[in-house]
Design a protein around this motif. Sequence first.
Motif, PDB file in Angstrom:
ATOM      1  N   PHE A  56       0.826  -1.203   0.000  1.00 41.65           N
ATOM      2  CA  PHE A  56       0.000   0.000   0.000  1.00 41.65           C
ATOM      3  C   PHE A  56       0.864   1.259   0.000  1.00 41.65           C
ATOM      4  CE2 PHE A  56      -3.084  -3.061   1.229  1.00 41.65           C
ATOM      5  CZ  PHE A  56      -4.344  -2.491   1.115  1.00 41.65           C
ATOM      6  N   VAL A  57       0.337   2.309  -0.607  1.00 40.67           N
ATOM      7  CA  VAL A  57       0.890   3.656  -0.423  1.00 40.67           C
ATOM      8  C   VAL A  57      -0.197   4.459   0.296  1.00 40.67           C
ATOM      9  CG1 VAL A  57       2.472   3.558  -2.364  1.00 40.67           C
ATOM     10  CG2 VAL A  57       0.150   4.353  -2.758  1.00 40.67           C
ATOM     11  N   LEU A  58       0.146   5.017   1.449  1.00 42.01           N
ATOM     12  CA  LEU A  58      -0.844   5.661   2.308  1.00 42.01           C
ATOM     13  C   LEU A  58      -0.350   7.015   2.794  1.00 42.01           C
ATOM     14  CD1 LEU A  58      -2.016   2.710   4.620  1.00 42.01           C
ATOM     15  CD2 LEU A  58      -3.083   3.514   2.503  1.00 42.01           C
ATOM     16  N   PHE A  59      -1.278   7.763   3.390  1.00 45.11           N
ATOM     17  CA  PHE A  59      -0.886   8.945   4.136  1.00 45.11           C
ATOM     18  C   PHE A  59      -0.041   8.512   5.341  1.00 45.11           C
ATOM     19  CE2 PHE A  59      -4.655  10.672   1.998  1.00 45.11           C
ATOM     20  CZ  PHE A  59      -4.201  11.929   1.632  1.00 45.11           C
ATOM     21  N   PRO A  60       0.808   9.390   5.871  1.00 39.86           N
ATOM     22  CA  PRO A  60       1.578   9.043   7.074  1.00 39.86           C
ATOM     23  C   PRO A  60       0.666   8.728   8.260  1.00 39.86           C
ATOM     24  CG  PRO A  60       2.484  10.997   6.015  1.00 39.86           C
ATOM     25  CD  PRO A  60       1.174  10.703   5.334  1.00 39.86           C
ATOM     26  N   GLU A  61       1.221   8.105   9.269  1.00 37.25           N
ATOM     27  CA  GLU A  61       0.431   7.636  10.413  1.00 37.25           C
ATOM     28  C   GLU A  61      -0.338   8.740  11.123  1.00 37.25           C
ATOM     29  OE1 GLU A  61       2.458   5.216  13.215  1.00 37.25           O
ATOM     30  OE2 GLU A  61       3.129   3.757  11.737  1.00 37.25           O
ATOM     31  N   GLN A  88       0.429  -3.704   4.293  1.00 36.01           N
ATOM     32  CA  GLN A  88       1.880  -3.534   4.188  1.00 36.01           C
ATOM     33  C   GLN A  88       2.149  -2.206   3.465  1.00 36.01           C
ATOM     34  OE1 GLN A  88       3.737  -7.108   2.438  1.00 36.01           O
ATOM     35  NE2 GLN A  88       1.774  -8.163   2.752  1.00 36.01           N
ATOM     36  N   VAL A  89       2.700  -1.256   4.183  1.00 36.61           N
ATOM     37  CA  VAL A  89       2.903   0.090   3.624  1.00 36.61           C
ATOM     38  C   VAL A  89       4.319   0.191   3.073  1.00 36.61           C
ATOM     39  CG1 VAL A  89       2.859   2.566   4.090  1.00 36.61           C
ATOM     40  CG2 VAL A  89       1.262   1.034   5.289  1.00 36.61           C
ATOM     41  N   SER A  90       4.402   0.446   1.757  1.00 40.32           N
ATOM     42  CA  SER A  90       5.716   0.548   1.117  1.00 40.32           C
ATOM     43  C   SER A  90       6.184   1.992   0.982  1.00 40.32           C
ATOM     44  CB  SER A  90       5.690  -0.096  -0.273  1.00 40.32           C
ATOM     45  OG  SER A  90       4.766   0.575  -1.115  1.00 40.32           O
ATOM     46  N   LEU A  94      -0.215  10.403  -3.606  1.00 43.21           N
ATOM     47  CA  LEU A  94      -0.613   8.989  -3.570  1.00 43.21           C
ATOM     48  C   LEU A  94      -1.012   8.493  -4.958  1.00 43.21           C
ATOM     49  CD1 LEU A  94      -2.679   8.833  -0.248  1.00 43.21           C
ATOM     50  CD2 LEU A  94      -0.308   8.148  -0.637  1.00 43.21           C
ATOM     51  N   LYS A  95      -1.742   9.319  -5.694  1.00 44.72           N
ATOM     52  CA  LYS A  95      -2.126   8.936  -7.055  1.00 44.72           C
ATOM     53  C   LYS A  95      -0.886   8.724  -7.929  1.00 44.72           C
ATOM     54  CE  LYS A  95      -6.453  11.577  -6.934  1.00 44.72           C
ATOM     55  NZ  LYS A  95      -7.143  12.776  -7.466  1.00 44.72           N
ATOM     56  N   GLY A  96       0.095   9.608  -7.759  1.00 43.09           N
ATOM     57  CA  GLY A  96       1.319   9.485  -8.540  1.00 43.09           C
ATOM     58  C   GLY A  96       2.085   8.219  -8.210  1.00 43.09           C
ATOM     59  N   LEU A  97       2.101   7.853  -6.933  1.00 40.13           N
ATOM     60  CA  LEU A  97       2.796   6.633  -6.528  1.00 40.13           C
ATOM     61  C   LEU A  97       2.116   5.393  -7.109  1.00 40.13           C
ATOM     62  CD1 LEU A  97       3.554   7.545  -2.804  1.00 40.13           C
ATOM     63  CD2 LEU A  97       5.230   7.290  -4.648  1.00 40.13           C
ATOM     64  N   VAL A  98       0.789   5.421  -7.152  1.00 38.08           N
ATOM     65  CA  VAL A  98       0.062   4.290  -7.753  1.00 38.08           C
ATOM     66  C   VAL A  98       0.341   4.236  -9.254  1.00 38.08           C
ATOM     67  CG1 VAL A  98      -2.217   3.314  -8.232  1.00 38.08           C
ATOM     68  CG2 VAL A  98      -1.736   4.319  -5.986  1.00 38.08           C
ATOM     69  N   ILE A 103      -0.677   0.113  -4.209  1.00 36.91           N
ATOM     70  CA  ILE A 103      -2.088   0.461  -4.398  1.00 36.91           C
ATOM     71  C   ILE A 103      -2.504   1.340  -3.223  1.00 36.91           C
ATOM     72  CG2 ILE A 103      -2.480  -1.676  -5.656  1.00 36.91           C
ATOM     73  CD1 ILE A 103      -4.107  -1.380  -2.297  1.00 36.91           C
ATOM     74  N   THR A 104      -3.635   2.003  -3.352  1.00 41.11           N
ATOM     75  CA  THR A 104      -4.101   2.827  -2.240  1.00 41.11           C
ATOM     76  C   THR A 104      -5.620   2.807  -2.185  1.00 41.11           C
ATOM     77  OG1 THR A 104      -3.777   4.949  -1.106  1.00 41.11           O
ATOM     78  CG2 THR A 104      -4.312   5.044  -3.460  1.00 41.11           C
ATOM     79  N   LEU A 105      -6.172   3.364  -1.127  1.00 39.09           N
ATOM     80  CA  LEU A 105      -7.618   3.528  -0.963  1.00 39.09           C
ATOM     81  C   LEU A 105      -7.888   5.017  -0.784  1.00 39.09           C
ATOM     82  CD1 LEU A 105      -8.411   0.634   1.566  1.00 39.09           C
ATOM     83  CD2 LEU A 105      -8.425   0.555  -0.929  1.00 39.09           C
ATOM     84  N   LEU A 106      -8.798   5.569  -1.592  1.00 38.49           N
ATOM     85  CA  LEU A 106      -9.091   6.996  -1.557  1.00 38.49           C
ATOM     86  C   LEU A 106     -10.604   7.233  -1.585  1.00 38.49           C
ATOM     87  CD1 LEU A 106      -6.462   8.403  -4.084  1.00 38.49           C
ATOM     88  CD2 LEU A 106      -6.363   8.515  -1.579  1.00 38.49           C
ATOM     89  N   PRO A 107     -11.074   8.318  -0.970  1.00 43.62           N
ATOM     90  CA  PRO A 107     -12.506   8.628  -0.991  1.00 43.62           C
ATOM     91  C   PRO A 107     -12.982   9.052  -2.381  1.00 43.62           C
ATOM     92  CG  PRO A 107     -11.283  10.386   0.081  1.00 43.62           C
ATOM     93  CD  PRO A 107     -10.318   9.263  -0.134  1.00 43.62           C
TER      94      PRO A 107
END
Length: 300
Positions: free
Chosen positions: A192-197, A217-219, A228-232, A238-242
């Motif tokens: 996953f690529v996510l926002f920081p904690e 698993q956050v890479s 995040l979109k750019g990383l995907v 992958i990521t989860l977005l609203p």
Amino acid sequence: MELRQLRYFVAVAEREHISEAAENLHVAQSAVSRQIANLEAELGTDLFERIGRNVKLTPIGHVFLEHTIVALKAIDFAKKQVDEYLDPEQGTIKIGFPTSLASFLLPTVISAFKKEHPNVSFHLRQGSYRFLINAVKNRELNLAFLGPVPQKDELIDTKILFTENISALVPENHPLAEKKEIQLGDLRNEEFVLFPEKYILNKVVVDACKSVGFTPQVSSEGEDMDALKGLVAASIGITLLPESAFYDATPRRTVRLSLIDPPFTRNVGVIFPSTRELAPSEEIFLNFVTNFFSRLTQFR
């Protein structure tokens, strides 16, 4: 005790330097020193220790500063209410917002509101989830948009404006990219690529994954939606977005997938103080926002 003395006191306390405070206040240094001396004489105690050219708050000075800041905010708010009572359309509203609502919700709402109320001004502040809640409680902000909406407490009230789906975003060459719908559990072995904690959307995603039996698993991490979109798009993960993150378009080289069984949603709303009445312009804005999203929901 005069308001001028209290404002001079706060200015000196914040800078720990009389001449710098005087410069900021656009008055003579001697005037600031005299008013501080008069205030200390009236209180019967020293508020500052003199250390060379600098000053430092005494222990009682710290206590007095806390109460003075609260008192001045209350007085400034009272003056604002009088001004807005005379003309609600000339008010200024301090609004906070998180990065996840910056690209769609905020510009959409403010531009629509300004068409009907062109003379109301806004002071906008982006910040973290916890910062925005505390800023409303401390009267640094009048209102704040948040998603998800926190629980009401003795200091803040809340209003949910809408609920939106959260979708998965995967690279276009991902094995799941040909599907339209997936289960959240299908992503258990993905990076996953996510926002920081410290970001609330990190917690929302991690909690949702844990609810179906796995910890993501956050890479990599990004501090805004575009990152995040750019990383995907770069196939980093992958990521989860609203849903609101995709109103403009799904990014190139990515595919958006709906999550089902269970569906994954978040609510979005506004928080405001429960310990005071809203100023007239704030009341107008809150009613406008409520009606605005009520109409949008009806036509979805």
